[in-house]
Design an enzyme around this catalytic site. Structure first.
Site, PDB file in Angstrom:
ATOM      1  N   HIS A 117      44.104  90.200  54.785  1.00  0.00           N
ATOM      2  CA  HIS A 117      43.666  91.031  54.038  1.00  0.00           C
ATOM      3  C   HIS A 117      43.737  90.947  52.992  1.00  0.00           C
ATOM      4  CE1 HIS A 117      42.894  95.311  52.687  1.00  0.00           C
ATOM      5  NE2 HIS A 117      41.958  94.972  52.613  1.00  0.00           N
ATOM      6  N   HIS A 118      42.428  90.469  52.197  1.00  0.00           N
ATOM      7  CA  HIS A 118      42.619  90.319  50.281  1.00  0.00           C
ATOM      8  C   HIS A 118      42.198  91.254  49.906  1.00  0.00           C
ATOM      9  CE1 HIS A 118      43.298  85.480  50.908  1.00  0.00           C
ATOM     10  NE2 HIS A 118      44.251  86.008  51.103  1.00  0.00           N
ATOM     11  N   GLU A 119      42.674  93.077  49.428  1.00  0.00           N
ATOM     12  CA  GLU A 119      41.960  93.694  48.639  1.00  0.00           C
ATOM     13  C   GLU A 119      42.746  92.620  47.281  1.00  0.00           C
ATOM     14  OE1 GLU A 119      40.366  96.179  49.144  1.00  0.00           O
ATOM     15  OE2 GLU A 119      40.145  96.323  46.363  1.00  0.00           O
TER      16      GLU A 119
ATOM     17  N   HIS B  77      34.315  93.378  51.002  1.00  0.00           N
ATOM     18  CA  HIS B  77      33.670  95.144  51.656  1.00  0.00           C
ATOM     19  C   HIS B  77      33.905  95.178  49.790  1.00  0.00           C
ATOM     20  CE1 HIS B  77      34.906  97.263  55.146  1.00  0.00           C
ATOM     21  NE2 HIS B  77      34.571  95.948  54.852  1.00  0.00           N
ATOM     22  N   GLU B  78      33.529  96.495  49.178  1.00  0.00           N
ATOM     23  CA  GLU B  78      33.139  96.646  47.821  1.00  0.00           C
ATOM     24  C   GLU B  78      31.729  95.501  46.800  1.00  0.00           C
ATOM     25  OE1 GLU B  78      35.922  97.100  49.378  1.00  0.00           O
ATOM     26  OE2 GLU B  78      35.964  98.776  50.183  1.00  0.00           O
TER      27      GLU B  78
ATOM     28  N   GLU C 171      34.805 104.511  56.790  1.00  0.00           N
ATOM     29  CA  GLU C 171      35.574 105.375  55.885  1.00  0.00           C
ATOM     30  C   GLU C 171      35.369 106.630  54.977  1.00  0.00           C
ATOM     31  OE1 GLU C 171      36.459 101.421  52.685  1.00  0.00           O
ATOM     32  OE2 GLU C 171      34.878 102.959  51.556  1.00  0.00           O
TER      33      GLU C 171
END
Lengths: 704, 704
Positions: free
Chosen positions: B412-414, B482-483, B507
């Site tokens: 996961h790379h936010e 995402h986003e 979500e």
């Protein structure tokens, strides 16, 4: 070995802390008074009892939180004295003394839930540094700076050597005027430069060099520019007040702060002797020591390069193809060769041969990689890939060839100011260097910045340059950046960022010429921040010589070009002219071959900004000294006192001087070389021609 | 294997080329007429002789060169017919037919030195695509787009499913209205979303789904968004005219073009059957085939993850420490643990055990890396480093543990929308993944973009996402972003960019809830562009169940959550609920375990945007079929015609359906599972509860 004396004079916390505090410099020449006036912080600075900075306000205007400008009370003050020394990886001196008295004032805003900041002053024997500190605290984690409001109320209408405020370029010629004359001269001073973004109101850039009518020299700059936009100075030309003007980002903000964080240091170097300004190590002292664990890969570099020929109109080109619209996805071997590509295998081998023969460390090769056909002026995101050579440049062959001759090839990364593209490709670019034996890169930022809206001097770019330096260090690579934000002593913290351009350098001698005084101003301005890759050594100063249609000329004598190797400090020095020209003047070239680029000590013998500079330096780890002396458009006789030499020994000095009939515009190549015996008692009177200079190398006589 | 017929009808170049040209779709249902009206290019589109797009103008307004809007003459036209097939790496169908008639019109501006562009139209049996092409030519290398002026003059006041125009987020809830009602509803529709940047004038985002009063379904979007800003649509609500509104960059420009370059395709998918809209492959067909040489690392993924528990208020947190101000240089082991960190060794091992037991490919772990304490809302440049785990997450141990169980951990790379920080660290982040056995990453872009002034949908970011996808491919890594900007079929060209969110996903069921109709709209809007990581599978829909203070609820039945695995296409599917909840409903969970995520074929059986969808799909390379059917807030009876099954064979169908007393807000967990024998002749009438759905798995009876 280091001498260290540290005195901690923590002021006892008492209910009524003094709103005014004064400190003096260790030698008592300076006095700095901090005072809270109706809740607004102020400071003032005197030198030998003369006002240098009259009472000036301090503060930070914030955007999304209440400002740090007023409503303060002093809730703590602390004084410390430091006197120690440290050793730079490379530098003008082997050992640097760090001696100051410090006052840290904690300022609290009761109206804002007792939010507090610290203003820290360090008063040295050569001037003042101070900064804003935003400690980590409940209720203050993040904020955005709208503007910094630091005043420098000068004591009079000083003479000033200045370039106009600009967010994107430092490559202006210097204007000398009184402060009061700046507004009237601003338009004229703002000459056209690629990708410039001048500030509209009267403003100047730092380092800003001044001289008062009573002979006080004052230099204002900053130290340790990290994660903050670069400082420019608004000019109030009637009140003689400078005030901070930070470089905005793409949306007009002037700094993103997360506590704990500090502003860079604002520096005021002052003396009644111009030589002291040049000798000052205040800016380096205010920078942090390096955190690099390994600095063994960082070494001084003397280099030549496939470079100057690009500035001799019509001689050769960075580009390989005739086309003026290329993409990195194109097959460059299918381009139509323009026949003048500079970075060919053959040419580079000639440079390598020359470098090997004359003991140079490296050969810079510009124009080796695809993309130069339309690299400038298009605000193009993907300009270069930094790993693909032109068809006539064989990376592997040239690497092996250079290696066999004991010479390094110096990498060149022109980014065309597309920092975005450079960041996306940076790891691959550095890995490519490592794989092919390169250990140093000259980088360039010509153009309008991408990410668009950012500036060469904005916080994002400040972070970019440091990111590149740190990442380069991870790969064991040294960086020499051109067109980056001007330096602020960060070569102490990031010692592999060994030099920068960030000013009007030798290339402009081929684009209109530099004023003969230019070289006497730069050490007082641009070089206050750090080493400059000035690229001296142009022997063939009249470019019409080449018969390519150029009528440009370098406005110095040949001898002055030699002097620059001493007067323009850098641990990275280029011999910028073509090998052919050096072959024509091998006796003069000997000085470039001999001159050191890293030093045990430095002696600023004479200096007056705009007029002349004479500097002597002792080579690092060697009993050799080198002297450089330059003048402006006026001839003069330099006084060279060799009392820096060890007493009681005889030395052989070789003097490379202007001939009597030489000048920057007539007979610039007339020079005389003579060898004399000298001692520490020798005092030379040495003639310098208009726009001229001289260089001296001094070795132990026994070795001769 | 591919059937290919290619006809080239190059119109003979004659002195008076026709200013009007008409092409029809291969099945003759569509007719597209191009016409030059007083030098201005126009097009119009009819479907079964009804106007879909009335005569609409085309053009590009430039900033630094004359615009490409008028003064044109037609100097060439060329028609081509193509009918072939291709195979996606993963997809809804093993083989995709690509059948269109093309018209390419060369338009020349005599007034601008005969500068020319091409507008290329491709008319398929499911609609129209067209784009602007800027060929390489003397006198046209670079220009900046001020605005694209593409009109879509609709034939009436259609019903439209829309979200408001916004440069930074697609996570709005859908509004259903007439076009004429958009301006009045715009404010209400622009609900508050983190880091939004709504367009002020009436506007909608694409994919924009409409239905005319006479039952024509129209979908407007774009295909192949590369090196260009994303398209938004201005709305003229009285004339029913949409017009292009490109996303600006930090300085207000709307695209940097270097010839040869093309705009993305503007797409208009049209049918009188809603099912055809969902079945359309027009957007994929308009994208370029992949250039990747190796696609063997790209595989469908069914995964669970440490994720949903972060949305159950008070249950667990991404962050490890209690602090709310951290820096990457901090020692995170010194933070005060908040006691609710989700990504602990223990928890992750439980997930790995569950994944291994039930045959999942991977376990996503969010919150594993340092920086989550203050990751959001601070416009912070250095948020995460992507390589440093929290003290309670042992990368090496967990990698080995997962590997021993045959399960992958999903990275996961936010980025917190600091694309700058991500780019600077990307190579290290991917190398870290490779070194530790990760082959897929979920990336996130929550927040306001850095470089500041850029937008999630601006050209710089469009280039960023593709840079990340390409660089990931270099490391053999799959990306689920995402986003990011909503997809435009680029999963054909960059097949490792396997899925995206880019819409209001599951979500939001924990943040106010989604309307029961939401899932029936997304396939007609967001999913027209590409696979969505919708993260279905929430069995415990009432979040008050956890006793953590949450009163949120997922507005579906449990059975509808199963149906989503078929109705929401993605080769990457998550079972998003907690393992504990699946353990409570293992019989229903069996469907999630069984359902395929990559397909040989797809059959859209029923569909009406905003109301219902029933889709059947055949698993890739297996004689297994899966059916999903969903409804909005109204109950209904689905008609499921199984004639897609091979004839003459008996199959066992397991039906997971809502119980009679179920609905999204009452008894959502009441479901019935029954097994029946079916054949290709079977026609099922299947009840669906309000806000409900059903899922069917069909296998050969013999294997039972």
């Amino acid at each position: 070995m280091n001498f260290k004396r540290l005195t901690l004079l923590l002021l006892a916390l008492c209910p009524f802390l003094l709103a005014a505090q004064t400190i003096t410099s260790p030698d008592k020449n300076f006095s700095m008074k901090f005072e809270l006036v109706n809740g607004v912080p102020t400071y003032q600075l005197t030198y030998k009892n003369k006002p240098v900075i009259k009472q000036s306000t301090l503060g930070i205007e914030a955007k999304n939180v209440p400002s740090f400008t007023d409503g303060f009370t002093v809730t703590n003050t602390a004084q410390v004295s430091v006197n120690d020394t440290w050793e730079p990886v490379m530098g003008e001196q082997k050992t640097i003394r760090n001696n100051y008295n410090e006052l840290a004032v904690t300022l609290t805003q009761a109206k804002n839930n007792n939010r507090y900041i610290v203003i820290r002053f360090r008063l040295f024997n050569d001037g003042l540094g101070f900064r804003y500190e935003f400690p980590k605290q409940d209720g203050l984690s993040y904020f955005i700076i709208k503007e910094e409001h630091t005043q420098f109320k000068l004591a009079g209408d000083h003479k000033i050597f200045w370039i106009p405020g600009d967010y994107d370029t430092n490559e202006y010629a210097y204007t000398t005027s009184k402060i009061s004359e700046i507004p009237g001269l601003q338009k004229k001073a703002t000459i056209e430069i690629n990708a410039q973004r001048p500030i509209e109101n009267p403003s100047v850039q730092t380092p800003s060099m001044m001289k008062s009518q009573d002979g006080i020299y004052i230099n204002i700059h900053e130290a340790g520019l990290i994660n903050y936009p670069a400082l420019q100075l608004n000019v109030d030309a009637t009140g003689f007040v400078f005030s901070s003007h930070l470089t905005p980002d793409a949306v007009g903000n002037k700094g993103y702060i997360q506590t704990p964080q500090s502003s860079p240091w604002r520096t005021i170097v002052v003396s009644d002797k111009a030589t002291d300004i040049l000798a000052s190590k205040l800016i380096l002292n205010l920078n942090e020591p390096t955190k690099y664990k390994d600095v063994s890969f960082i070494k001084p570099v003397k280099y030549i390069g496939v470079w100057w020929e690009y500035f001799v109109a019509g001689r050769s080109t960075w580009a390989y193809g005739k086309e003026n619209n290329v993409k990195l996805t194109d097959d460059f071997s299918k381009l139509t060769p323009n026949g003048k590509h500079g970075a060919t295998n053959e040419r580079v081998k000639e440079y390598i041969d020359f470098a090997a023969k004359h003991g140079f460390d490296a050969v810079l090769v510009e124009g080796w990689n695809i993309g130069w056909e339309d690299w400038i002026g298009n605000w193009k995101e993907e300009v270069f890939d930094f790993v693909t050579p032109y068809p006539d440049f064989d990376v592997e062959m040239l690497h092996k060839y250079a290696e066999s001759k004991g010479v390094k090839i110096m990498m060149h990364h022109e980014t065309s100011a597309s920092a975005t593209n450079y960041e996306r490709r940076l790891d691959r670019a550095f890995q490519f260097m490592k794989d092919n034996g390169y250990n140093a890169v000259k980088s360039g930022y010509v153009g309008t910045i991408i990410p668009r809206g950012e500036h060469h001097d904005s916080q994002w770019m400040v972070n970019h340059y440091i990111h590149v330096a740190e990442r380069a260090a991870d790969y064991g690579i040294m960086v020499n950046s051109h067109e980056a934000v001007r330096p602020t002593g960060l070569n102490r913290t990031y010692p592999n960022w060994i030099a920068q351009e960030s000013a009007r350098g030798t290339e402009f001698e081929a684009m209109g010429g530099l004023a003969p005084e230019h070289g006497t101003i730069l050490p007082f301005t641009r070089l206050m921040g750090g080493p400059m890759d000035y690229t001296p050594g142009i022997f063939q100063t009249d470019l019409s010589y080449y018969g390519t249609g150029s009528n440009q000329r370098v406005n110095t004598t040949l001898a002055k070009q030699l002097a620059y190797y001493v007067t323009m400090y850098s641990p990275l020095q280029m011999a910028a002219d073509l090998p052919d020209n050096y072959n024509r003047f091998l006796d003069a070239f000997q000085f470039i071959k001999d001159v050191a680029v890293d030093w045990d000590d430095t002696y600023v013998l004479e200096a007056e900004p705009g007029d002349y500079i004479t500097i002597a330096r002792k080579a690092k780890g060697k009993e050799e000294w080198f002297v450089g002396s330059i003048t402006d458009e006026n001839k003069r006789t330099a006084k060279v006192n060799l009392d820096f030499l060890p007493k009681g020994k005889k030395y052989t000095a070789t003097i490379y001087a202007d001939a009597k009939d030489a000048s920057f515009d007539k007979n610039p190549q007339h020079y005389e070389i003579k060898t004399i015996t000298v001692t520490s008692k020798t005092k030379l009177d040495q003639f310098i021609a208009p726009g001229g200079g001289f260089a001296i190398s001094i070795k132990e006589a026994a070795k001769k």
